[in-house]
Design an enzyme around this catalytic site. Structure first.
Site, PDB file in Angstrom:
ATOM      1  N   SER A  95      43.989  40.218  30.821  1.00  7.24           N
ATOM      2  CA  SER A  95      43.818  39.082  31.735  1.00  7.24           C
ATOM      3  C   SER A  95      44.436  37.803  31.164  1.00  7.24           C
ATOM      4  O   SER A  95      45.622  37.759  30.893  1.00  7.24           O
ATOM      5  CB  SER A  95      42.336  38.928  32.065  1.00  7.24           C
ATOM      6  OG  SER A  95      42.168  37.994  33.093  1.00  7.24           O
ATOM      7  N   ASP A 234      47.172  33.812  36.652  1.00 15.09           N
ATOM      8  CA  ASP A 234      47.034  34.275  35.271  1.00 15.09           C
ATOM      9  C   ASP A 234      47.837  35.579  35.138  1.00 15.09           C
ATOM     10  O   ASP A 234      48.365  36.084  36.132  1.00 15.09           O
ATOM     11  CB  ASP A 234      45.545  34.394  34.874  1.00 15.09           C
ATOM     12  CG  ASP A 234      44.851  35.592  35.482  1.00 15.09           C
ATOM     13  OD1 ASP A 234      45.260  36.010  36.582  1.00 15.09           O
ATOM     14  OD2 ASP A 234      43.890  36.096  34.884  1.00 15.09           O
ATOM     15  N   ASP A 236      47.349  38.740  34.911  1.00 14.26           N
ATOM     16  CA  ASP A 236      47.104  39.944  35.715  1.00 14.26           C
ATOM     17  C   ASP A 236      46.865  39.575  37.185  1.00 14.26           C
ATOM     18  O   ASP A 236      46.464  40.428  37.988  1.00 14.26           O
ATOM     19  CB  ASP A 236      45.989  40.823  35.145  1.00 14.26           C
ATOM     20  CG  ASP A 236      44.613  40.200  35.247  1.00 14.26           C
ATOM     21  OD1 ASP A 236      44.515  38.961  35.167  1.00 14.26           O
ATOM     22  OD2 ASP A 236      43.632  40.944  35.406  1.00 14.26           O
ATOM     23  N   ASP A 238      44.811  37.949  39.065  1.00 10.97           N
ATOM     24  CA  ASP A 238      43.592  37.924  39.875  1.00 10.97           C
ATOM     25  C   ASP A 238      43.118  36.493  40.110  1.00 10.97           C
ATOM     26  O   ASP A 238      42.436  36.232  41.091  1.00 10.97           O
ATOM     27  CB  ASP A 238      42.471  38.821  39.313  1.00 10.97           C
ATOM     28  CG  ASP A 238      42.142  38.560  37.870  1.00 10.97           C
ATOM     29  OD1 ASP A 238      42.790  37.691  37.240  1.00 10.97           O
ATOM     30  OD2 ASP A 238      41.237  39.234  37.348  1.00 10.97           O
TER      31      ASP A 238
HETATM   32 MG    MG Z   1      42.795  37.785  35.117  1.00 12.63          MG
END
Ligand code: MG
Length: 443
Positions: A95, A234, A236, A238
């Site tokens: 993340s 960010d 990844d 999300d």
């Molecule tokens: Mg993330």
């Protein structure tokens, strides 16, 4: 340092997060699922491809039929579990952690992360090392996940309305998993797109959390390009943060606040309920209540919010850290859902982003933490806080949330470190700081 918690495994690749740990966690997940079909995706970290190879081996040894999606956002993996009728999903990502980190996250068959008791079961299998071996494991590739995700998003908003506005948009994907899919989405929404830091082969260009400190380059670009707004994700993809047309990077809290305001103003689409966690700004709560919605607050942790949204049939939910969950699209925090909803909100209004922001109830948050010598010391601090505020209105769902006349305090321990976090929120910056620092000195 290796962190094993209900939200998965994280560590520094090849140091604390060794190949053996990755292999055994993959075997544990294959054992937990008793084989079946598993969707796998990764972010763009330099270690992700290597770790994926190890993970695939572990899953295959348990007889799992793997579908490899390649580099995709975490929410795309969640959505593809349902689309491909898989039994679970696994994401190789750390993340927003720094580039040398990596990790594994585990998704169940309804596209939501494992919850606490499920994660505990997985960790117990990992620790017992009694992995089930089975034949029949295989790997297939599926390269169209981004298109599937984008088309689901397009079906869930009024795309023609957005297209008519021909927005000019700059986005900064931190060279992460959002790099390519975001361009696809914005183009299909008729935007003139300027991409910065959207090369998945390059390292992260700045701190990976999408907070205002890391978005100066995006803010400059929005101004220079005279764009309608800027989006930041960010690694990844999300979480989502925004930059106004004036080139101001605003707090991530605004992302969920704006999406909530918009979704609850639209007709239909589930019960008029918004689900947020206990740390999310009161701004979102005030907005939802002013639109006649019921606001439910859960423990911090994405899975808690997602499960509550599903259980209650809520219209929207998420986390104040830029994590929007729009159940029409999926049960994960999804920056692409957020982007489409923000553009739809702008298209439905004749105001600019900064004009809309100016009308929202304003709160200030102040966050601090106390580092303790042990988990026990951290627990003692929580107990002392409870004693201090015993005469006030308290919520003990997650640590301690105290409602005071001048604002609120949320005091909670960490799952992985001996730390107590204090988050204060009030109508002025000064009051929020005073609330938090007063408590800190009393502890
Ligand atoms: Mg993330």
């Amino acid at each position: 340092m290796l962190k094993i918690s209900i939200s998965g495994v994280r560590g520094i690749a090849n140091q604390s997060l060794t190949p053996e740990i990755c292999l055994n966690f993959a075997k544990a997940f294959g054992t937990y699922l008793k084989g079946g079909k598993v969707v796998v995706g990764t972010d763009t970290r330099s270690s992700s491809e290597f770790i994926k190879g190890i993970v695939l081996s572990g899953l295959i040894s348990c007889g799992v039929r793997v579908i490899d999606l390649g580099v995709v956002p975490t929410p795309t993996v969640g959505l593809m579990v349902g689309e491909l009728k898989a039994d679970g999903g696994l994401v190789v990502t750390a993340s927003h952690n720094p580039p040398e980190w990596n990790g594994l996250k585990f998704i169940r068959e309804d596209g939501i992360f494992l919850n606490q008791s499920q994660a505990e079961k997985l960790i117990a299998i990992y620790q017992d090392r009694k992995f089930s071996e089975a034949p029949g494991g295989s790997v297939k590739h599926f390269s169209r996940a981004a298109e599937v995700h984008v088309s689901r998003v397009l079906k869930s908003v009024r795309a023609p309305l957005i297209r008519r506005r021909k927005f000019k948009v700059v986005y900064d994907a931190c060279n992460g998993a959002g790099s390519l899919i975001t361009k696809l989405l914005l183009t299909k929404l008729g935007c003139k797109v300027v991409a910065i830091n959207a090369d998945p082969k390059r390292p992260f260009p700045h701190g990976a959390e999408p907070n205002p400190q890391n978005l100066s380059q995006l803010a400059e670009a929005v101004k220079a390009e005279k764009a309608d707004l800027g989006f930041a994700q960010d690694p990844d993809a999300d979480r989502l943060a925004l930059v106004t047309e004036q080139g101001v990077a605003i707090s991530e809290e605004y992302t969920l606040a704006l999406c909530t305001r918009h979704v609850l103003s639209k007709p239909g689409g589930g019960r008029k309920i918004a689900v947020i966690n206990l740390s999310t700004s009161k701004m979102t709560e005030d907005i939802a209540k002013s639109l006649g919605a019921v606001v439910l607050r859960t423990k911090v942790g994405e899975v808690n919010v997602a499960e509550e949204i599903k259980r209650e049939g809520a219209r929207i939910g998420g986390e104040g850290n830029g994590g929007v969950i729009y159940p029409k699209i999926g049960y994960m925090r999804d920056s692409l859902s957020g982007i489409a909803l923000i553009l739809e909100a702008l298209a439905a209004s004749d105001q600019s982003l900064s004009q809309i922001i100016d009308q929202l109830p304003r709160y200030f948050m102040y966050k601090t933490k106390i580092e303790c010598l042990s988990q026990k010391a951290a627990e003692d601090l929580l107990e002392r806080s409870q004693e201090i505020f015993k005469a006030q209105t308290l919520d003990l769902t997650d640590g301690l949330k105290v409602y005071l006349p001048e604002g609120s305090l949320h005091i909670r321990g960490s799952n992985t470190e001996p730390i107590v976090r204090i988050i204060a929120e009030a109508k002025s910056e000064e009051t929020a700081r005073r609330l938090a620092e007063d408590l800190r000195s009393r502890l």
